[in-house]
Design an enzyme around this catalytic site. Structure first.
Site: not given
Length: 523
Positions: A183, A477
């Site tokens: 990510c 994240h």
């Protein structure tokens, strides 16, 4: 990085494995002739539900097609212990043991060879096009202009409507598959592919590769990536080639561990800068890096450092290039003054929090304020010819077209590792005039006056991308917000793209902020 992306590939590499893989690519992935396309359309259906869509994958060990979205191919892999499958749309290899798409040097070579063959068949097949209409072109190669035939001119007259890019158009919006803690890469790719001048450069095919092995050129891969993003396809893209090249050229980022998005940005810009040889237009570089590649034209600015002797007040000035500006935050171990009125720092659950509002302008004021270097950091003054205490001040000598601000949320020290969650308010429009070296010099000389509109406009920026980090230092994240059109924002969370409001953007925590100049001077 080892030639094999995972050890489970070895179980497939038995006798005639290359030939078997070629057959799958020829018949079911890269269909180069009308016959193979008909065969693919007829044969490629899920053996469980009969669907043509839902990201069909083919088992590499037997003749079985299954939906990836509905996990029918997963059930087959579990029942038969067939751990490898191929994506029939993009050709990526998926390992069910690793639960990820993998890279294998040998299999990738087969895929590229078969894709090239299929492309040649499509371009030169007499049943499809006339030979004189097209020439094979690669990224950066010369190409002939399209000359419409008499028949095509007739068709154009009967179909006067053209596809227009409106404010509601979603071309350029495309998700990215997470290849295992990637990510950090996906959010930076979204920011780069929505950088206007970078987009114009790559879509106008201006890169001319001079590397001995174009397959290892990151700029060539970025050209392909931009074409994928703006092709109109809406299915998520699998950036396995990009990941492999980054691992190859920036080995400190190799591996499936979570990496820092800021570190990836700088590494990517560095590799792109090095691979841009040949793109120089021959003009004198107008940036502190003395390079005319597209990366330096867009991202390079000049940071002026003035060291002033406290005795004779002599000033020593240096100018260094920068691609980004890293800003300290309230709540870090570095003293932060001045805070906005009403601010009060504290620590909650091992993480730093600050009440009140800190703004991006506060951070920039702190970055450009004079700093006393102290008695332990005396410098030899060229005026006094002796070691003296001094002050140091940073200002902007030259602003880049795209200004990237890095909010230093991750603090690492011998005693402490933590994330700083201080909310920083950042504007949609930013005026950098107060932080320019020219403004400081005018104030010191007592000659400061309101700048002209043209000069003032040159320092005004608009926000177009924001990278955020959710979670803790150990487990988090990355996502991003990108601006598609004026005041139209979208949230990019790996493969998922959703519409976002301006409030969603400015209320987000903010880790990397990308601003673009509002006015450009064309040479």
């Amino acid at each position: 990085m080892s030639p094999a992306g995972c050890s489970h590939v070895n179980s497939f590499k038995v006798e005639n494995w290359r030939q078997n893989l070629r057959v799958i690519y020829q018949c079911f992935v890269w269909s180069g002739t009308p016959e193979t396309r008909k065969r693919k359309a007829k044969s490629c259906v899920c053996h469980m539900c009969g669907a043509h869509l839902n990201r069909l994958h083919s088992c590499l060990y037997c003749v079985y097609f299954g939906c990836f979205t509905k996990k029918h191919i997963h059930e087959h892999a579990k029942n038969k212990r067939h751990n490898l499958a191929i994506d029939l749309l993009y050709g990526g290899i998926y390992c069910f043991m690793c639960q990820d798409y993998i890279y294998d040097k040998d299999m990738e070579q087969v895929a590229k060879e078969e894709q090239r063959k299929a492309w040649k068949l499509q371009v030169f097949s007499p049943a499809l096009v006339s030979p004189y209409q097209y020439t094979m072109t690669g990224v950066g190669e010369k190409y002939s202009t399209w000359e419409p035939t008499k028949r095509e001119l007739e068709l154009l007259q009967h179909n006067p409507k053209r596809r227009k890019i409106t404010t509601n158009c979603t071309i350029g919006l495309r998700g990215l598959i997470n290849l295992g803690n990637t990510c950090f890469m996906n959010c930076i790719v979204q920011a780069l592919t929505h950088t206007p001048l970078l987009r114009d450069f790559f879509l106008s095919d201006r890169h001319k590769c001079e590397m001995q092995s174009p397959n290892s050129c990151l700029v060539c891969e970025m050209s392909t990536l931009f074409q994928e993003f703006y092709s109109g396809h809406r299915s998520p893209h699998i950036p396995y080639r990009l990941l492999h090249l980054v691992w190859t050229h920036a080995r400190h980022l190799a591996g499936y561990e979570q990496q820092d998005a800021h570190e990836f940005l700088i590494a990517a810009l560095d590799v792109l800068h090095r691979h841009c040889k040949g793109d120089d237009n021959g003009k004198k570089a107008n940036n502190p890096n003395h390079c005319n590649c597209i990366i330096d034209q867009i991202f390079t600015g000049g940071l002026q450092s003035d060291v002033t002797c406290q005795v004779c007040h002599g000033v020593s000035t240096t100018i260094d290039p920068f691609w980004d500006i890293s800003l300290d935050l309230p709540g870090s171990s570095t003293p932060f003054w001045p805070l906005s009125p009403g601010s009060d720092a504290g620590v909650v659950n091992g993480e730093s929090h600050v009440s009140g509002t800190t703004t991006l302008t506060d951070c920039l004021r702190r970055f450009t304020r004079p700093e006393h270097l102290g008695s332990s950091a005396k410098i030899k003054c060229s005026g006094c010819h002796s070691y003296q205490e001094s002050t140091k001040q940073l200002t902007m000598k030259k602003l880049p077209i795209v200004a990237c601000f890095h909010l230093k949320r991750f603090e690492h020290s011998a005693k402490l590792r933590r994330k700083i969650t201080t909310y920083v308010s950042f504007p949609l429009e930013l005026d950098m005039m107060p932080f320019m070296a020219s403004s400081k010099e005018s104030r010191m000389n007592g000659q400061y006056q309101q700048p002209s509109d043209s000069l003032h406009n040159d320092n005004k920026y608009s926000l177009f991308a924001v990278v955020n980090h959710q979670g803790t230092l150990e487990s988090g994240h990355y996502t991003s917000f990108i601006r598609q059109h004026k005041d139209q924002w979208f949230k990019c969370d790996d493969a998922i793209i959703t519409k976002a409001s301006i409030k969603d953007v400015i209320d987000s925590e903010g880790y990397l902020l990308f601003y673009h100049k509002q006015f450009l001077e064309y040479e």
